[in-house]
Write a protein that holds these residues in place. Structure first.
Motif, PDB file in Angstrom:
ATOM      1  N   SER A  62       0.824  -1.206   0.000  1.00  0.00           N
ATOM      2  CA  SER A  62       0.000   0.000   0.000  1.00  0.00           C
ATOM      3  C   SER A  62       0.862   1.261   0.000  1.00  0.00           C
ATOM      4  CB  SER A  62      -0.915  -0.008   1.218  1.00  0.00           C
ATOM      5  OG  SER A  62      -1.681   1.162   1.258  1.00  0.00           O
ATOM      6  N   LEU A  63       1.881   1.291   0.828  1.00  0.00           N
ATOM      7  CA  LEU A  63       2.763   2.450   0.872  1.00  0.00           C
ATOM      8  C   LEU A  63       3.516   2.627  -0.447  1.00  0.00           C
ATOM      9  CD1 LEU A  63       3.955   4.758   2.529  1.00  0.00           C
ATOM     10  CD2 LEU A  63       5.715   3.166   3.300  1.00  0.00           C
ATOM     11  N   ALA A  64       3.974   1.541  -1.033  1.00  0.00           N
ATOM     12  CA  ALA A  64       4.673   1.623  -2.321  1.00  0.00           C
ATOM     13  C   ALA A  64       3.745   2.124  -3.416  1.00  0.00           C
ATOM     14  CB  ALA A  64       5.235   0.255  -2.691  1.00  0.00           C
ATOM     15  N   SER A  65       2.494   1.713  -3.398  1.00  0.00           N
ATOM     16  CA  SER A  65       1.531   2.159  -4.403  1.00  0.00           C
ATOM     17  C   SER A  65       1.273   3.659  -4.296  1.00  0.00           C
ATOM     18  CB  SER A  65       0.214   1.402  -4.243  1.00  0.00           C
ATOM     19  OG  SER A  65       0.416   0.031  -4.410  1.00  0.00           O
ATOM     20  N   TRP A  66       1.051   4.121  -3.073  1.00  0.00           N
ATOM     21  CA  TRP A  66       0.791   5.556  -2.897  1.00  0.00           C
ATOM     22  C   TRP A  66       2.026   6.391  -3.202  1.00  0.00           C
ATOM     23  CZ3 TRP A  66      -3.690   7.553  -3.229  1.00  0.00           C
ATOM     24  CH2 TRP A  66      -4.806   6.835  -2.836  1.00  0.00           C
ATOM     25  N   LEU A  67       3.187   5.889  -2.859  1.00  0.00           N
ATOM     26  CA  LEU A  67       4.421   6.599  -3.189  1.00  0.00           C
ATOM     27  C   LEU A  67       4.584   6.723  -4.692  1.00  0.00           C
ATOM     28  CD1 LEU A  67       7.184   7.788  -2.270  1.00  0.00           C
ATOM     29  CD2 LEU A  67       8.082   5.475  -2.543  1.00  0.00           C
ATOM     30  N   GLU A  94       8.280  -2.928  -7.411  1.00  0.00           N
ATOM     31  CA  GLU A  94       7.639  -4.229  -7.587  1.00  0.00           C
ATOM     32  C   GLU A  94       8.622  -5.374  -7.350  1.00  0.00           C
ATOM     33  OE1 GLU A  94       4.712  -6.429 -10.806  1.00  0.00           O
ATOM     34  OE2 GLU A  94       6.011  -4.805 -11.477  1.00  0.00           O
ATOM     35  N   SER A  95       9.864  -5.186  -7.764  1.00  0.00           N
ATOM     36  CA  SER A  95      10.854  -6.243  -7.553  1.00  0.00           C
ATOM     37  C   SER A  95      11.227  -6.386  -6.080  1.00  0.00           C
ATOM     38  CB  SER A  95      12.104  -5.975  -8.397  1.00  0.00           C
ATOM     39  OG  SER A  95      12.775  -4.828  -7.930  1.00  0.00           O
ATOM     40  N   ARG A  96      11.128  -5.308  -5.320  1.00  0.00           N
ATOM     41  CA  ARG A  96      11.407  -5.396  -3.885  1.00  0.00           C
ATOM     42  C   ARG A  96      10.277  -6.093  -3.138  1.00  0.00           C
ATOM     43  NH1 ARG A  96      15.020  -1.628  -1.051  1.00  0.00           N
ATOM     44  NH2 ARG A  96      13.544  -2.055   0.605  1.00  0.00           N
ATOM     45  N   ILE A  97       9.049  -5.958  -3.652  1.00  0.00           N
ATOM     46  CA  ILE A  97       7.898  -6.564  -2.988  1.00  0.00           C
ATOM     47  C   ILE A  97       7.801  -8.049  -3.285  1.00  0.00           C
ATOM     48  CG2 ILE A  97       5.374  -6.570  -2.927  1.00  0.00           C
ATOM     49  CD1 ILE A  97       5.519  -3.530  -3.362  1.00  0.00           C
ATOM     50  N   GLY A  98       8.066  -8.429  -4.529  1.00  0.00           N
ATOM     51  CA  GLY A  98       7.926  -9.834  -4.909  1.00  0.00           C
ATOM     52  C   GLY A  98       8.312 -10.031  -6.359  1.00  0.00           C
ATOM     53  N   ASN A  99       7.616 -10.916  -7.038  1.00  0.00           N
ATOM     54  CA  ASN A  99       7.902 -11.202  -8.435  1.00  0.00           C
ATOM     55  C   ASN A  99       7.461 -10.048  -9.333  1.00  0.00           C
ATOM     56  OD1 ASN A  99       8.846 -13.687  -7.702  1.00  0.00           O
ATOM     57  ND2 ASN A  99       6.910 -14.732  -8.107  1.00  0.00           N
ATOM     58  N   VAL A 100       8.266  -9.778 -10.356  1.00  0.00           N
ATOM     59  CA  VAL A 100       7.924  -8.750 -11.329  1.00  0.00           C
ATOM     60  C   VAL A 100       7.109  -9.410 -12.429  1.00  0.00           C
ATOM     61  CG1 VAL A 100       8.838  -7.076 -12.965  1.00  0.00           C
ATOM     62  CG2 VAL A 100      10.015  -7.467 -10.805  1.00  0.00           C
ATOM     63  N   PHE A 101       5.955  -8.830 -12.715  1.00  0.00           N
ATOM     64  CA  PHE A 101       5.076  -9.387 -13.735  1.00  0.00           C
ATOM     65  C   PHE A 101       5.489  -8.905 -15.116  1.00  0.00           C
ATOM     66  CE2 PHE A 101       2.485  -9.486  -9.907  1.00  0.00           C
ATOM     67  CZ  PHE A 101       2.046 -10.800  -9.936  1.00  0.00           C
ATOM     68  N   LYS A 102       5.325  -9.756 -16.109  1.00  0.00           N
ATOM     69  CA  LYS A 102       5.625  -9.397 -17.485  1.00  0.00           C
ATOM     70  C   LYS A 102       4.546  -8.435 -17.986  1.00  0.00           C
ATOM     71  CE  LYS A 102       6.325 -11.279 -22.022  1.00  0.00           C
ATOM     72  NZ  LYS A 102       5.443 -11.891 -22.964  1.00  0.00           N
ATOM     73  N   GLN A 103       4.964  -7.348 -18.620  1.00  0.00           N
ATOM     74  CA  GLN A 103       4.015  -6.356 -19.112  1.00  0.00           C
ATOM     75  C   GLN A 103       3.845  -6.514 -20.620  1.00  0.00           C
ATOM     76  OE1 GLN A 103       2.549  -4.953 -16.800  1.00  0.00           O
ATOM     77  NE2 GLN A 103       4.008  -5.226 -15.148  1.00  0.00           N
ATOM     78  N   THR A 104       2.614  -6.452 -21.070  1.00  0.00           N
ATOM     79  CA  THR A 104       2.319  -6.552 -22.496  1.00  0.00           C
ATOM     80  C   THR A 104       1.875  -5.187 -23.011  1.00  0.00           C
ATOM     81  OG1 THR A 104       0.048  -7.201 -22.001  1.00  0.00           O
ATOM     82  CG2 THR A 104       1.660  -8.978 -22.265  1.00  0.00           C
ATOM     83  N   LYS A 105       1.512  -5.134 -24.277  1.00  0.00           N
ATOM     84  CA  LYS A 105       1.162  -3.849 -24.880  1.00  0.00           C
ATOM     85  C   LYS A 105      -0.060  -3.219 -24.226  1.00  0.00           C
ATOM     86  CE  LYS A 105      -1.756  -5.623 -28.533  1.00  0.00           C
ATOM     87  NZ  LYS A 105      -2.039  -5.644 -29.940  1.00  0.00           N
TER      88      LYS A 105
END
Length: 105
Positions: free
Chosen positions: A4-9, A68-79
Motif C-alpha cells: 500500500s505504501l509503495a503504491s501511494w508513493l 515491484e521487484s522489492r515486494i515480490g515477483n515482477v510481472f511481465k508487461q504486455t502492450k
C-alpha cells in the motif's frame, strides 16, 4: 515497505513528475535552457515538453519496476499495460497543462 505504501508513493511521484514539464522553463527541472533572444527569458517549446514527459514516464516506470521487484515477483508487461499507463500519465499531467496554457493571465 508494504504494498500500500509503495503504491501511494508511486502515484505521488507520478503526479509530481507528470506536472514537472509544465511548471518550469528548465529541462527536467534543473538543466537551464538558453534564451530564445539575448537577454530574454528561456522559452521551452512544446516538443521539448512532450519529450521530457516521455522520458519522465520511463523514469516512473523504472521506479515502479524497482518497487515491484522489492515486494515480490515482477510481472511481465504486455502492450495493453502500456496502452493504459501512457494515457494515465498524460492525464496526471493535466493540472500542470491547465496552469501553463489554459489559465487566464
Amino acid at each position: 515497505m508494504d504494498v500500500s505504501l509503495a503504491s501511494w508513493l508511486l502515484i505521488l511521484v507520478a503526479l509530481v513528475l507528470a506536472n514537472l514539464p509544465y511548471v518550469n522553463e528548465s529541462l527536467f527541472g534543473f538543466i537551464p535552457l538558453k534564451p530564445a533572444q539575448p537577454g530574454g527569458a528561456p522559452n521551452k517549446h512544446g516538443w521539448v515538453r512532450i519529450g521530457e514527459l516521455a522520458v519522465l514516464y520511463f523514469v516512473v516506470g523504472a521506479l515502479a519496476w524497482l518497487l515491484e521487484s522489492r515486494i515480490g515477483n515482477v510481472f511481465k508487461q504486455t502492450k495493453e499495460f502500456y496502452m493504459i499507463t501512457v494515457p494515465l500519465f498524460v492525464v496526471l499531467g493535466f493540472p500542470g497543462f491547465v496552469m501553463r496554457y489554459l489559465r487566464k493571465r
